[in-house]
Design an enzyme around this catalytic site. Structure first.
Site, PDB file in Angstrom:
ATOM      1  N   SER A 109       0.859  -1.352  -0.139  1.00 23.44           N
ATOM      2  CA  SER A 109       0.165  -0.131  -0.062  1.00 23.44           C
ATOM      3  C   SER A 109       0.814   1.380  -0.080  1.00 23.44           C
ATOM      4  CB  SER A 109      -0.884  -0.062   1.251  1.00 23.44           C
ATOM      5  OG  SER A 109      -0.125   0.041   2.463  1.00 23.44           O
ATOM      6  N   SER A 114       6.050  -3.778   4.864  1.00 24.93           N
ATOM      7  CA  SER A 114       7.033  -4.870   5.032  1.00 24.93           C
ATOM      8  C   SER A 114       8.202  -4.597   5.820  1.00 24.93           C
ATOM      9  CB  SER A 114       7.549  -5.450   3.568  1.00 24.93           C
ATOM     10  OG  SER A 114       6.223  -5.908   2.803  1.00 24.93           O
ATOM     11  N   ASP A 158      12.688   2.846   4.949  1.00 22.35           N
ATOM     12  CA  ASP A 158      11.609   2.552   5.639  1.00 22.35           C
ATOM     13  C   ASP A 158      11.825   1.846   7.072  1.00 22.35           C
ATOM     14  OD1 ASP A 158       9.836   3.179   3.574  1.00 22.35           O
ATOM     15  OD2 ASP A 158       9.703   1.079   2.828  1.00 22.35           O
TER      16      ASP A 158
END
Length: 338
Positions: A109, A114, A158
């Site tokens: 998304s 992840s 991330d």
């Protein structure tokens, strides 16, 4: 005993894609992101049996196998197995256990699900095994698990966002990552939160295919793609200045600047449906926006100056997706024992 962890998902506000090798190795990358009140969660319960029991509660997937490491990565919950295999290899795992996970947003998304899940599971192991992992250590280990052990294409932002939390300007130079926390006045952050609409398009995508093409374009020295990434790196600096100085209404223009250039990085970043949503939001009053993550689907964000967010939300609702409420958060991965 239960060893719990939660790590925040992130909104990438500027510079997305410049954290991906080989661009970051050749030119250096810059990203500005902010963590939000959507989380990846993990819980570890040691058990007497020599088993590993998986329960991915959000995906409605369960799996049980012998606690013989390394576990075989066969397409079933491989990202969780990858974390377990690295922890078992580097630190040892003393007994069988049950691992329960939940992520507040769907995979693919664009909110870093992840990587944030990897950080959350690592956090639960660090709490259980008392692992000596600082913030940089945990983020780097999470990166190594995804990119080296599991060979999944992607960048570096991330893992560091999930570990550090807050609003950060991140710099990437080859293997070196520098996280610069930004001290933004509360009123500026409140205004940004009020004006930035987060919209789930109800579609997801496999980010690795888009990222792989982006990497190929840099390797093959495709000028349009590389030039687009240069502009996105500039965008990160522009975004940092706007947030620190409080020129918040410039953010829509900065987002639009990045969106137009990002589409030149690789095919599939946008499509006719996403372009239609974007134009509808702008007609309703948004001054700019972006597709989250690698692109192709998932979440979009729109900057809505003044009181235009209500008209923009109405326009977005016509497309059948979902506007998601959130708050900015200041804390990264958090672990505890009960």
């Amino acid at each position: 005993m239960i060893y719990r962890s939660k790590a925040p998902l992130r909104l990438g506000l500027a510079g997305g894609g410049t954290d991906v090798s080989p661009y970051s190795d050749m030119f250096g990358g810059a990203i500005l992101n902010a963590t939000i009140s959507l989380y990846a969660r993990a819980a570890i319960e040691p058990i007497a049996e020599n088993k590993v029991i998986f329960e991915s509660a959000d995906r409605k997937e369960q799996l049980e196998c012998e606690a013989v490491f390394p576990l075989t990565c066969d397409g079933k919950l491989d990202i969780l197995k990858g974390v377990i295999n690295r922890v078992a290899k580097d630190y040892g795992i003393p007994s069988g256990f049950k691992l329960t996970t939940f992520v507040d947003a769907p995979a693919g998304s664009g909110l870093g699900t992840s990587s944030t899940l990897v950080v959350a599971v690592l956090g639960a192991f660090a709490e259980w095994l008392k692992l000596p992992l600082g913030e940089y250590d945990m983020a780097h280990l999470a990166y190594c698990i995804e990119r080296e052990d599991l060979q999944q294409a992607g960048g570096k932002q991330d893992q560091y966002a999930a570990t550090f939390g807050g609003v950060n300007f991140m710099e990437f130079y080859g293997d070196k990552v520098i996280v610069n926390p930004l001290r933004i006045k509360d009123k500026y952050l409140d205004e940004l939160e009020n004006n930035l609409v987060l919209y789930y398009t109800s579609t997801s995508r496999l980010s690795s295919s888009i990222i792989s093409e982006q990497q190929k374009n840099v390797t093959e020295k495709k000028e349009a793609s590389i030039e687009a990434m240069h502009h996105l790196k500039e965008q990160a600096v522009m975004m940092k200045e706007a947030l620190l100085k409080g020129t918040i209404d410039k953010i829509g223009e900065i987002l639009d600047y990045g969106f137009q250039h990002k589409k030149n990085m690789a095919k599939g970043i946008s499509n006719s449906q996403l372009d239609e949503i974007y134009e509808a939001a702008k007609r309703a009053g948004a001054s700019g926006g972006k597709i989250s993550g690698a692109g192709g689907g998932g979440f979009m964000t729109f900057y809505c100056p003044g009181n235009t967010r209500y008209a923009v939300v109405d326009a977005l609702n016509a497309f059948g997706g979902q506007v998601k409420r959130y708050h900015f958060t200041h804390q990264g991965v958090n672990t505890w024992t009960i």
